[in-house]
Design a protein around this motif. Structure first.
Motif, PDB file in Angstrom:
ATOM      1  N   VAL A  58       0.854  -1.192   0.000  1.00 59.67           N
ATOM      2  CA  VAL A  58       0.000   0.000   0.000  1.00 59.67           C
ATOM      3  C   VAL A  58       0.891   1.242   0.000  1.00 59.67           C
ATOM      4  CG1 VAL A  58      -1.964  -1.133   1.126  1.00 59.67           C
ATOM      5  CG2 VAL A  58      -0.216   0.006   2.539  1.00 59.67           C
ATOM      6  N   ASP A  59       0.288   2.374  -0.384  1.00 60.20           N
ATOM      7  CA  ASP A  59       1.032   3.630  -0.448  1.00 60.20           C
ATOM      8  C   ASP A  59       0.748   4.527   0.755  1.00 60.20           C
ATOM      9  OD1 ASP A  59       2.016   3.103  -3.148  1.00 60.20           O
ATOM     10  OD2 ASP A  59      -0.073   3.401  -3.764  1.00 60.20           O
ATOM     11  N   LEU A  60      -0.358   4.243   1.457  1.00 58.83           N
ATOM     12  CA  LEU A  60      -0.808   5.148   2.515  1.00 58.83           C
ATOM     13  C   LEU A  60      -1.735   4.395   3.458  1.00 58.83           C
ATOM     14  CD1 LEU A  60      -0.840   8.263   3.239  1.00 58.83           C
ATOM     15  CD2 LEU A  60      -2.906   8.409   1.850  1.00 58.83           C
ATOM     16  N   VAL A  61      -1.647   4.725   4.753  1.00 60.03           N
ATOM     17  CA  VAL A  61      -2.560   4.148   5.745  1.00 60.03           C
ATOM     18  C   VAL A  61      -3.532   5.240   6.181  1.00 60.03           C
ATOM     19  CG1 VAL A  61      -2.734   3.194   8.072  1.00 60.03           C
ATOM     20  CG2 VAL A  61      -0.875   2.461   6.558  1.00 60.03           C
ATOM     21  N   ALA A  62      -4.840   4.966   6.089  1.00 59.82           N
ATOM     22  CA  ALA A  62      -5.858   5.925   6.520  1.00 59.82           C
ATOM     23  C   ALA A  62      -6.400   5.501   7.883  1.00 59.82           C
ATOM     24  CB  ALA A  62      -6.991   5.988   5.500  1.00 59.82           C
ATOM     25  N   LEU A 125      -4.673   1.389   2.815  1.00 60.18           N
ATOM     26  CA  LEU A 125      -5.159   0.478   3.860  1.00 60.18           C
ATOM     27  C   LEU A 125      -5.872   1.323   4.906  1.00 60.18           C
ATOM     28  CD1 LEU A 125      -5.240  -2.327   5.256  1.00 60.18           C
ATOM     29  CD2 LEU A 125      -3.084  -1.690   6.394  1.00 60.18           C
ATOM     30  N   ILE A 126      -7.158   1.021   5.124  1.00 64.78           N
ATOM     31  CA  ILE A 126      -7.938   1.716   6.155  1.00 64.78           C
ATOM     32  C   ILE A 126      -7.750   0.987   7.484  1.00 64.78           C
ATOM     33  CG2 ILE A 126     -10.285   2.245   6.937  1.00 64.78           C
ATOM     34  CD1 ILE A 126     -11.076   2.643   4.014  1.00 64.78           C
ATOM     35  N   VAL A 127      -7.517   1.749   8.552  1.00 67.91           N
ATOM     36  CA  VAL A 127      -7.306   1.157   9.878  1.00 67.91           C
ATOM     37  C   VAL A 127      -8.271   1.785  10.883  1.00 67.91           C
ATOM     38  CG1 VAL A 127      -5.669   1.033  11.788  1.00 67.91           C
ATOM     39  CG2 VAL A 127      -4.881   0.580   9.474  1.00 67.91           C
TER      40      VAL A 127
END
Ligand code: PRP
Ligand code: HPA
Length: 181
Positions: A58-62, A125-127
């Motif tokens: 992934v490029d970014l974690v939300a 990736l949503i957390v």
């Protein structure tokens, strides 16, 4: 992971009647306050952001407001990427993208910046801490997609199975979303 599941089972507190009658609230505060449990949980959440070879995919974690913030930054550091705070309405300066949703208790809206972060084509990736009805995560998925991002998956610490969040995400408009818990 088994380690994360054991840590969550050992430290979660269930409180009946909060925040309103009929709700049994899973309070993860003691999980996050325990160093070993927090590390296990962050590692477990980060696994959903890796490919079969173990490399970051992934490029970014939300991280979702507010308890997802506690986790999103740790997961991002683990994966070697940045983090985006998906905020409740009214916290970010304009211009914003906005998505309204229903909660297990009440309704709300999520916002992200409409300028300043290039989200088109980014793998996200949503957390979050808890998946309950799935309303919050569904809104976050719709919001990030409206910015042109690709939601690769959702990683939560605890899934309240009876509330149907996973099923809701599998039926989400624009395509199914994989959930890891
Ligand atoms: C809780 C929780 C999730 C969401 C889960 O946050 O942290 O984000 O609700 O519920 P759902 O699956 O039914 O949408 P809440 O909105 O209470 O906000 P907080 O993190 O600011 O306490
Ligand atoms: N615990 C924590 N967060 C929540 C819950 C819960 O039971 N339900 C909806 N959000």
């Amino acid at each position: 992971s088994d380690t994360a599941r054991a840590a969550v089972a050992a430290h979660t507190r269930y409180v009946a009647g909060f925040p309103e009658p009929g709700v049994v609230f899973a309070d993860l505060t003691p999980v996050f306050a325990d160093g070993a449990a927090l590390a296990a949980v962050i590692d477990g959440l980060a696994a959903a952001g890796r490919g079969p070879d173990g490399a970051t995919a992934v490029d970014l974690v939300a991280g979702l407001d507010a308890r997802g913030f506690l986790l999103g930054s740790g997961v991002a550091l683990r994966l070697g990427v940045g983090t985006l705070a998906v905020r409740k309405a009214g916290k970010l300066p304009p211009p914003v993208l906005r998505e309204e949703y229903q909660l297990e208790y009440g309704s709300a809206a999520l916002e992200i910046p409409a300028e300043g972060i290039a989200l088109a084509g980014k793998r996200i990736l949503i957390v979050d801490d808890v998946l309950a009805t799935g309303g919050t995560v569904s809104a976050a998925v719709a919001l990030l997609r409206s910015a042109g991002a690709i939601v690769e998956g959702v990683s939560v610490v605890l899934e309240l199975d009876a509330l149907g969040g996973r099923a809701r995400l599998q039926e989400s408009p624009g395509g199914a979303v994989a959930v890891a818990a």
